[in-house]
Scaffold this motif. Sequence first.
Motif, PDB file in Angstrom:
ATOM      1  N   PRO A  48       6.325   1.002   2.550  1.00 46.37           N
ATOM      2  CA  PRO A  48       6.326   0.329   1.237  1.00 46.37           C
ATOM      3  C   PRO A  48       5.584  -1.012   1.241  1.00 46.37           C
ATOM      4  CG  PRO A  48       8.495   1.244   1.677  1.00 46.37           C
ATOM      5  CD  PRO A  48       7.692   1.378   2.947  1.00 46.37           C
ATOM      6  N   GLU A  49       5.684  -1.767   2.336  1.00 49.89           N
ATOM      7  CA  GLU A  49       4.960  -3.041   2.424  1.00 49.89           C
ATOM      8  C   GLU A  49       3.458  -2.816   2.458  1.00 49.89           C
ATOM      9  OE1 GLU A  49       8.396  -5.584   4.840  1.00 49.89           O
ATOM     10  OE2 GLU A  49       6.818  -4.550   5.972  1.00 49.89           O
ATOM     11  N   ILE A  50       3.038  -1.810   3.191  1.00 49.87           N
ATOM     12  CA  ILE A  50       1.605  -1.493   3.271  1.00 49.87           C
ATOM     13  C   ILE A  50       1.090  -1.040   1.910  1.00 49.87           C
ATOM     14  CG2 ILE A  50      -0.085   0.104   4.276  1.00 49.87           C
ATOM     15  CD1 ILE A  50       1.768   0.077   6.827  1.00 49.87           C
ATOM     16  N   ALA A  51       1.830  -0.147   1.261  1.00 47.42           N
ATOM     17  CA  ALA A  51       1.405   0.409  -0.024  1.00 47.42           C
ATOM     18  C   ALA A  51       1.334  -0.651  -1.114  1.00 47.42           C
ATOM     19  CB  ALA A  51       2.349   1.532  -0.444  1.00 47.42           C
ATOM     20  N   ALA A  52       2.241  -1.623  -1.079  1.00 41.19           N
ATOM     21  CA  ALA A  52       2.303  -2.638  -2.138  1.00 41.19           C
ATOM     22  C   ALA A  52       1.401  -3.836  -1.882  1.00 41.19           C
ATOM     23  CB  ALA A  52       3.751  -3.117  -2.297  1.00 41.19           C
ATOM     24  N   TRP A  53       0.847  -3.959  -0.684  1.00 38.43           N
ATOM     25  CA  TRP A  53       0.108  -5.164  -0.295  1.00 38.43           C
ATOM     26  C   TRP A  53      -0.951  -5.574  -1.314  1.00 38.43           C
ATOM     27  CZ3 TRP A  53       1.083  -8.789   3.199  1.00 38.43           C
ATOM     28  CH2 TRP A  53       0.090  -9.737   3.443  1.00 38.43           C
ATOM     29  N   SER A  54      -1.756  -4.660  -1.775  1.00 38.91           N
ATOM     30  CA  SER A  54      -2.875  -5.019  -2.663  1.00 38.91           C
ATOM     31  C   SER A  54      -2.403  -5.537  -4.022  1.00 38.91           C
ATOM     32  CB  SER A  54      -3.812  -3.829  -2.849  1.00 38.91           C
ATOM     33  OG  SER A  54      -3.148  -2.780  -3.525  1.00 38.91           O
ATOM     34  N   LYS A  55      -1.162  -5.254  -4.381  1.00 33.30           N
ATOM     35  CA  LYS A  55      -0.624  -5.703  -5.665  1.00 33.30           C
ATOM     36  C   LYS A  55       0.237  -6.961  -5.542  1.00 33.30           C
ATOM     37  CE  LYS A  55      -0.499  -0.940  -7.298  1.00 33.30           C
ATOM     38  NZ  LYS A  55      -0.573  -0.157  -6.052  1.00 33.30           N
ATOM     39  N   MET A  56       0.483  -7.402  -4.330  1.00 28.96           N
ATOM     40  CA  MET A  56       1.347  -8.569  -4.097  1.00 28.96           C
ATOM     41  C   MET A  56       0.611  -9.875  -4.368  1.00 28.96           C
ATOM     42  SD  MET A  56       3.245  -7.780  -0.516  1.00 28.96           S
ATOM     43  CE  MET A  56       4.359  -6.415  -0.301  1.00 28.96           C
ATOM     44  N   ASP A  57       1.362 -10.864  -4.843  1.00 31.90           N
ATOM     45  CA  ASP A  57       0.801 -12.210  -4.928  1.00 31.90           C
ATOM     46  C   ASP A  57       0.977 -12.873  -3.558  1.00 31.90           C
ATOM     47  OD1 ASP A  57       3.482 -13.059  -4.773  1.00 31.90           O
ATOM     48  OD2 ASP A  57       3.595 -13.616  -6.879  1.00 31.90           O
ATOM     49  N   ASP A  58       0.410 -14.050  -3.390  1.00 29.84           N
ATOM     50  CA  ASP A  58       0.457 -14.715  -2.091  1.00 29.84           C
ATOM     51  C   ASP A  58       1.880 -15.018  -1.632  1.00 29.84           C
ATOM     52  OD1 ASP A  58      -2.260 -14.613  -1.537  1.00 29.84           O
ATOM     53  OD2 ASP A  58      -2.664 -16.613  -2.356  1.00 29.84           O
ATOM     54  N   ALA A  59       2.768 -15.346  -2.534  1.00 30.80           N
ATOM     55  CA  ALA A  59       4.159 -15.626  -2.152  1.00 30.80           C
ATOM     56  C   ALA A  59       4.812 -14.382  -1.553  1.00 30.80           C
ATOM     57  CB  ALA A  59       4.955 -16.127  -3.356  1.00 30.80           C
TER      58      ALA A  59
END
Length: 88
Positions: A48-59
């Motif tokens: 889930p962390e890998i999949a969501a990375w591109s949509k995450m903000d810097d925080a």
Amino acid sequence: MNFAEAETLAARAGAVQALPEGVPSPCTSVCRMDRQSGFCEGCLRTIPEIAAWSKMDDAARRGVWHAIELRARAGIWRLAEAPGDNHA
């Protein structure tokens, strides 16, 4: 992953968390998930962390890096090692 790689990853994680912006991906191009631990053997992220990375903000990305640092320092990556491992 071995002790030296985990130590290097933890140190990198500590430094990256201090960045105000432009938080880089922790990907090391290993991209192999360990069945027992559920973490990538290269960067200690979950699917889930890998999949969501591109949509995450810097925080949020700094939060993932913090989790990586904790995993690396706690030796959670060692779950992937074969039974009978002699590391203490």
